[in-house]
Write a protein that holds these residues in place. Structure first.
Motif, PDB file in Angstrom:
ATOM      1  N   VAL A 165       0.834  -1.212   0.000  1.00  0.00           N
ATOM      2  CA  VAL A 165       0.000   0.000   0.000  1.00  0.00           C
ATOM      3  C   VAL A 165       0.866   1.258   0.000  1.00  0.00           C
ATOM      4  CG1 VAL A 165      -2.136  -0.981   0.895  1.00  0.00           C
ATOM      5  CG2 VAL A 165      -0.373  -0.242   2.504  1.00  0.00           C
ATOM      6  N   ILE A 166       2.011   1.191   0.656  1.00  0.00           N
ATOM      7  CA  ILE A 166       2.900   2.367   0.638  1.00  0.00           C
ATOM      8  C   ILE A 166       3.377   2.651  -0.788  1.00  0.00           C
ATOM      9  CG2 ILE A 166       5.169   3.235   1.332  1.00  0.00           C
ATOM     10  CD1 ILE A 166       4.746   1.816   4.012  1.00  0.00           C
ATOM     11  N   LEU A 167       3.793   1.576  -1.490  1.00  0.00           N
ATOM     12  CA  LEU A 167       4.268   1.755  -2.860  1.00  0.00           C
ATOM     13  C   LEU A 167       3.180   2.323  -3.759  1.00  0.00           C
ATOM     14  CD1 LEU A 167       6.501  -1.330  -3.668  1.00  0.00           C
ATOM     15  CD2 LEU A 167       7.117   1.090  -3.759  1.00  0.00           C
ATOM     16  N   ALA A 168       1.989   1.748  -3.653  1.00  0.00           N
ATOM     17  CA  ALA A 168       0.893   2.207  -4.510  1.00  0.00           C
ATOM     18  C   ALA A 168       0.557   3.664  -4.199  1.00  0.00           C
ATOM     19  CB  ALA A 168      -0.330   1.323  -4.315  1.00  0.00           C
ATOM     20  N   ALA A 169       0.492   3.991  -2.895  1.00  0.00           N
ATOM     21  CA  ALA A 169       0.141   5.360  -2.503  1.00  0.00           C
ATOM     22  C   ALA A 169       1.212   6.341  -2.965  1.00  0.00           C
ATOM     23  CB  ALA A 169      -0.039   5.431  -0.991  1.00  0.00           C
ATOM     24  N   SER A 170       2.482   5.946  -2.853  1.00  0.00           N
ATOM     25  CA  SER A 170       3.564   6.855  -3.229  1.00  0.00           C
ATOM     26  C   SER A 170       3.623   7.039  -4.741  1.00  0.00           C
ATOM     27  CB  SER A 170       4.912   6.313  -2.745  1.00  0.00           C
ATOM     28  OG  SER A 170       4.863   6.067  -1.370  1.00  0.00           O
ATOM     29  N   TRP A 171       3.463   5.927  -5.452  1.00  0.00           N
ATOM     30  CA  TRP A 171       3.514   5.991  -6.923  1.00  0.00           C
ATOM     31  C   TRP A 171       2.555   7.056  -7.439  1.00  0.00           C
ATOM     32  CZ3 TRP A 171      -0.512   4.568 -10.433  1.00  0.00           C
ATOM     33  CH2 TRP A 171      -0.123   4.553 -11.776  1.00  0.00           C
ATOM     34  N   LYS A 172       1.347   7.056  -6.873  1.00  0.00           N
ATOM     35  CA  LYS A 172       0.357   8.019  -7.336  1.00  0.00           C
ATOM     36  C   LYS A 172       0.722   9.443  -6.922  1.00  0.00           C
ATOM     37  CE  LYS A 172      -4.209   9.642  -6.563  1.00  0.00           C
ATOM     38  NZ  LYS A 172      -4.087  10.527  -7.709  1.00  0.00           N
ATOM     39  N   GLN A 173       1.296   9.584  -5.736  1.00  0.00           N
ATOM     40  CA  GLN A 173       1.505  10.932  -5.198  1.00  0.00           C
ATOM     41  C   GLN A 173       2.761  11.608  -5.748  1.00  0.00           C
ATOM     42  OE1 GLN A 173      -0.790  12.342  -3.833  1.00  0.00           O
ATOM     43  NE2 GLN A 173      -0.021  14.141  -2.781  1.00  0.00           N
ATOM     44  N   VAL A 174       3.709  10.840  -6.263  1.00  0.00           N
ATOM     45  CA  VAL A 174       4.932  11.445  -6.807  1.00  0.00           C
ATOM     46  C   VAL A 174       4.579  12.498  -7.858  1.00  0.00           C
ATOM     47  CG1 VAL A 174       6.905  11.013  -8.305  1.00  0.00           C
ATOM     48  CG2 VAL A 174       6.529   9.575  -6.308  1.00  0.00           C
ATOM     49  N   SER A 175       3.597  12.194  -8.694  1.00  0.00           N
ATOM     50  CA  SER A 175       3.242  13.107  -9.784  1.00  0.00           C
ATOM     51  C   SER A 175       2.878  14.490  -9.251  1.00  0.00           C
ATOM     52  CB  SER A 175       2.069  12.531 -10.563  1.00  0.00           C
ATOM     53  OG  SER A 175       0.983  12.310  -9.689  1.00  0.00           O
TER      54      SER A 175
END
Lengths: 361, 293, 282
Positions: free
Chosen positions: B160-170
């Motif tokens: 969940v951390i990876l998924a949440a971060s992937w989206k938020q990097v943008s």
């Protein structure tokens, strides 16, 4: 066309600040009246009250025969030119001029006719399809004028319309406004802080200070006989020299502080025998021989402008030294440190009561 | 700041604000006050009777080890997500600010995950890490790590951390890049003339000037991690395994909707409200100070 | 940059390309999966190159839906998402712009109170008031309706503040000139303020459309009727299949469809989108 009248007009803001302390005056039909004063003197407030953008706290404003205090700005039949022009940025020049007419349901062909006519007068013909953003400062200024003209109002209100232009354009537009107002004969009220603009444009001037009209009159009247110390200092450039002194014992002249001889111009009888303030404009001091001189000045700084030179100096034996400015012919060479002997044009000496600042006559 | 000229009609402005105010009152203020009220009540299992119990629900909440666990997990999750996405975004933005050619193209290619719903982002990563068919799980197995987010709580949390971060990097990238590009070139040039090398320049000149942006983003990212990630958790791990990904928003939902513990869920809502209010106030105070800077 | 350091520039490009790849990886995998038949997924691991079943898979999900999710065609879900996103975006903009207009250009009793009531909504995201908000919507009979999906989400402090901020930068003389030109509050709004707000409205629309499209928790709560499922929540329903392994190829096809509209909006309206986002900071 109509005149304009202020009857005991006062303005107090909700926070208790009094902006206008009671103005009474009538502007004749077709007259060009300039309201001049330093910033914060209430001149813009007064104009905005005529426009209906500020409420009148007390008194009455009339346009023609009608009291307009309660009328909406649009119903007062005035037009206004703003300092920043306030052109609608998303509308073409044509639409900017036509907008007010459309809101008044003026027939379409009448709008076209009036806009074309105004555009012709102001040399805007080629620009009618442009947006304000595509125009130069001077062109925007013209569009703002055009918007006022097409309304064919009872009165033009100008709120420092030239202060956003560079110096050269300002002089040019000043002439154009004057010419246009002459041609149209529309009553105009014009606010500025620039006394050159005021002097050149006005049929009559209102000099305002701290919410009070210090003097109302024709420009040269005010220049020749300023009613108060404030007006004397404000109108005329460079500003009038003020030299404090005492009335001579026999009343035949004044002993200026720091000057060891009596200025032989008799103050008016109303001056009595006490302290007095003497005002002399820089252009009314003239270099003469030592014997004829009314005062001597040590030159500190010279600003050579070409046609004339402005000499800034100190009274030669003035102790702390009162500053004196002299306007000399440009051909005359003066150097710093030199001592100038100066005579005064006797008809151009002004006397003021140092306590209330009023002119003594 | 106030306008000088105003229209003096009375009915019209009230008519104009009415829709916004009515919707706010009905769907925001009223429910929030309901939550506040219910958090002080104890209802029986059938919802027939309720009793006013003051702060008992809160006391119960903070003495419940499950809740405290969830709180701790949320803090870890938020810190990791904010840290990861901010760090990566800042690094990428600094690189994009360096390259003169193609910065806009890179922006386009990095920024679009902003448009992906958190739930969908979760599903994509869930799929890639799927223990039996996922590409990344396969890769990890090849590297010697046996990934299974169905069984292992840590794996699930990483997911969940990876998924949440992937989206938020943008989102972070966009703001960092805008912030970097707003820094006057002359300042950087002056530092270069003063002899600062690129790396030093970044930490002594650029980063301090970027700090208001970074702070703003930090708050936004924490809020994001606290609240907007509900979809990621709900669509993938459902809080599991063994509650290892039950962050606070998910717990409010599951205790209230599935567990039907009204008082407890309301108390949790109130705690979350307090968190948002604190963050918002913090942010606004800071922004006020930023004006002077 | 200031001095010429070729290796650093190369390094930057490498890092950025890596970033782009990681960003795109999940989408590529999803796309690949959506083009394969169900059995190639069960064989152990996902293929890395597209297969030949793209058209079948997409046609299936669009037309007849996924069995496990009640067989609601994804086409219907897309339409629901579209309607909801549109209603939220338009609704938010409409009520925010008029509220901001009232607050900036009028003086009326309770003006400050209104301002604070709107401000408070910033601090109350749906997630913290789930149950009672659900209660309100249920008691208003708005469950399973487009109204229920959108109206509770259209009060927005951010949009109102954005417009307020913008209106405050509009020179006052413009309103004064309009008054002298005979424009009342309505005409001023329609003829001057609205056209001037065009880019702000467009930028906000992009952001809010994406916001609406990506709603998850709210539709999950208020829709029990499958006919009102939105696509983002519909995917979750497909994952919760009773049978052991979800139909990945169809789920991924649905995910692709769920991402497509907002991603296209961001890519093609990037300028507006960036403006809309950045302005929110102020």
């Amino acid at each position: 066309m109509a005149g304009l009248e202020f009857i005991g007009v006062r303005k107090t803001y909700p926070n208790g600040v009094q902006a206008i302390h009671g103005i009474d005056m009538a502007v004749a039909d077709g007259e060009f009246v300039v309201i001049v004063g330093p910033s914060g003197c209430g001149k813009s407030t007064l104009l905005r009250m005529v426009a209906g953008l500020e409420t009148v706290t007390e008194g009455e404003i009339r346009i023609g025969e009608n009291r307009v205090n309660e009328l909406e700005p649009a119903d007062r039949n005035i037009a206004m030119v703003f300092q920043n022009y306030a052109l609608y940025p998303h509308m073409s020049v044509f639409d900017n001029m036509a907008y007010g007419l459309r809101n008044r349901r003026t027939p379409r062909d009448e709008i076209a006719r009036r806009v074309a006519e105004a555009a012709g007068t102001l040399q805007l013909e080629g620009l009618l399809d442009r947006r304000p953003g595509q125009l130069s400062g001077g062109q925007r200024q013209r569009v703002a004028m055009g918007r006022a003209i097409v309304r064919e109002p009872e009165a033009f209100l100008f709120d420092e319309p030239l202060s956003n232009l560079d110096a050269k354009l300002r002089v040019q537009m000043r002439l154009e406004i004057k010419r246009l107002q002459r041609a149209l004969g529309t009553t105009s009220l014009y606010v500025t802080h620039d006394q050159v603009e005021a002097m050149t444009l006005a049929d009559r001037l209102i000099v305002m200070n701290a919410g009070v009209a210090e003097q109302v009159g024709r420009p040269l009247e005010i220049y020749d006989a300023p009613a108060t110390l404030f007006v004397a200092g404000f109108i005329g450039s460079p500003a009038m020299n003020f030299l404090p002194g005492t009335v001579a014992d026999d009343g035949s002249g004044a002993n200026l502080d720091g000057v060891d001889r009596t200025l032989l111009v008799a103050p008016p009888a109303s001056a009595g025998r006490g302290r007095i303030m003497v005002g002399i404009r820089p252009e009314h001091l003239e270099p003469v021989s030592r014997e004829e001189a009314a005062m001597e000045v040590v030159v500190e700084l010279v600003e050579a402008l070409g046609a004339d030179s402005l000499v800034h100096g100190l009274l030669a034996d003035g102790g702390e030294g009162a500053a004196v400015t002299v306007r000399l012919d440009g051909a005359r060479r003066v150097a710093a440190g030199e001592v100038l002997s100066l005579a005064v044009a006797p008809n151009h000496v002004h006397f003021f009561d140092p306590d209330d600042g009023k002119r003594l006559a | 700041m106030e306008k000088r000229v105003v229209f003096s009609k009375l009915g019209l402005p009230i008519l104009l604000v009415a829709p916004q105010i009515v919707i706010t009152l009905v769907f925001f203020i009223w429910p929030a006050s309901q939550a506040l009220y219910q958090s002080l009540l104890l209802e029986d299992a059938f919802g027939l009777r309720s009793q006013f119990v003051w702060l008992d629900n809160f006391i119960a909440l903070f003495s419940d080890p499950h809740y405290l666990d969830s709180f701790a997990r949320t803090v870890v999750f938020s810190a990791a997500t904010a840290g990861l996405s901010l760090g990566v975004a800042l690094f990428l933005a600094a690189m994009a600010d360096r390259v003169l050619k193609g910065a806009t193209a890179y922006r386009t290619l990095i920024v679009w995950p902003y448009a992906v719903a958190p739930a969908v982002a979760g599903v994509l990563w869930f799929f890639m890490f799927n223990p039996s068919i996922g590409v990344l799980a396969y890769l990890l197995k090849w590297l010697g790590y046996d990934w299974n987010h169905y069984l292992d709580g840590t794996d699930a949390m990483m997911l969940v951390i990876l998924a949440a971060s992937w989206k938020q990097v943008s989102y972070n990238f966009l703001f960092f890049l805008a912030g970097l590009q707003a820094i006057p070139r002359s300042l950087v040039e002056a530092a270069a003339i003063d002899g600062a090398r690129p790396f030093k320049r970044f930490w002594t000149i650029i980063f301090p000037l970027l700090s208001p942006t970074a702070f703003f983003l930090l708050v936004v990212n924490i809020v994001y991690a606290f609240f907007d990630t509900f979809g990621i958790v709900h669509a993938t791990t459902s809080g599991g395994p063994a509650q290892s990904t039950t962050i606070l928003v998910y717990k409010v939902f599951s205790d209230g909707f599935i567990g039907l513990d009204l008082g407890g869920s309301a108390a949790q809502s109130v705690v979350l409200m307090a968190v948002v209010i604190t963050l918002t106030v913090f942010q606004f105070r800071y922004i006020e100070r930023k004006v002077a800077y | 940059m200031v001095e010429n350091r070729p290796w650093l520039t190369v390094f930057s490009h490498v890092v950025l390309c890596l970033g782009v790849l990681v960003t795109a990886l999940p989408i590529w995998i999803a796309f690949v999966a959506s083009t394969h038949p169900a059995d190639s997924m069960l064989s152990g691991r996902t293929p890395l190159l597209p297969g030949g079943h793209m058209i079948e898979n997409y046609a299936t999900v669009l037309g007849s839906g996924v069995r496990a999710a009640g067989s609601i065609p994804v086409g219907t879900m897309l339409w629901n998402s579209f309607v909801m996103a549109l209603m939220i975006a338009v609704g938010k903009i409409a009520i925010s712009i008029i509220a901001a207009y009232a607050i900036v250009y009028f003086r009326f009793p309770l003006r400050r109170t209104c301002f604070w009531v709107i401000f408070i909504t910033l601090m109350l995201p749906v997630e913290v008031r789930i149950l009672p908000t659900f209660g309100v919507v249920a008691s208003l009979g708005m469950l399973n309706s487009y109204w229920g999906l959108s109206v509770p989400l259209i009060a927005s402090a951010t949009a109102t503040f954005l417009f307020r901020q913008f209106f405050l930068t509009v020179p006052e003389e413009l309103a004064e000139a309009a008054r002298i030109d005979g424009a009342g509050p309505f005409k001023f709004f329609r003829d001057i303020l609205l056209p001037l707000s065009r880019t702000n409205i467009a930028a906000l629309f992009v952001i809010l459309f994406i916001f609406g499209w990506n709603q998850y928790l709210w539709p999950l709560l208020v829709t029990t009727d499958e006919g009102y499922y939105t696509i983002v929540m519909g995917i979750q329903r497909m994952l919760q299949a009773e049978d052991a392994e979800p139909a990945w190829h169809e789920i991924m096809a649905t995910s692709m469809l769920a991402m497509l509209p907002p991603v296209l909006v961001v890519v093609f309206m990037q300028r507006l989108f960036v403006k809309g986002l950045i302005e929110q900071e102020k």
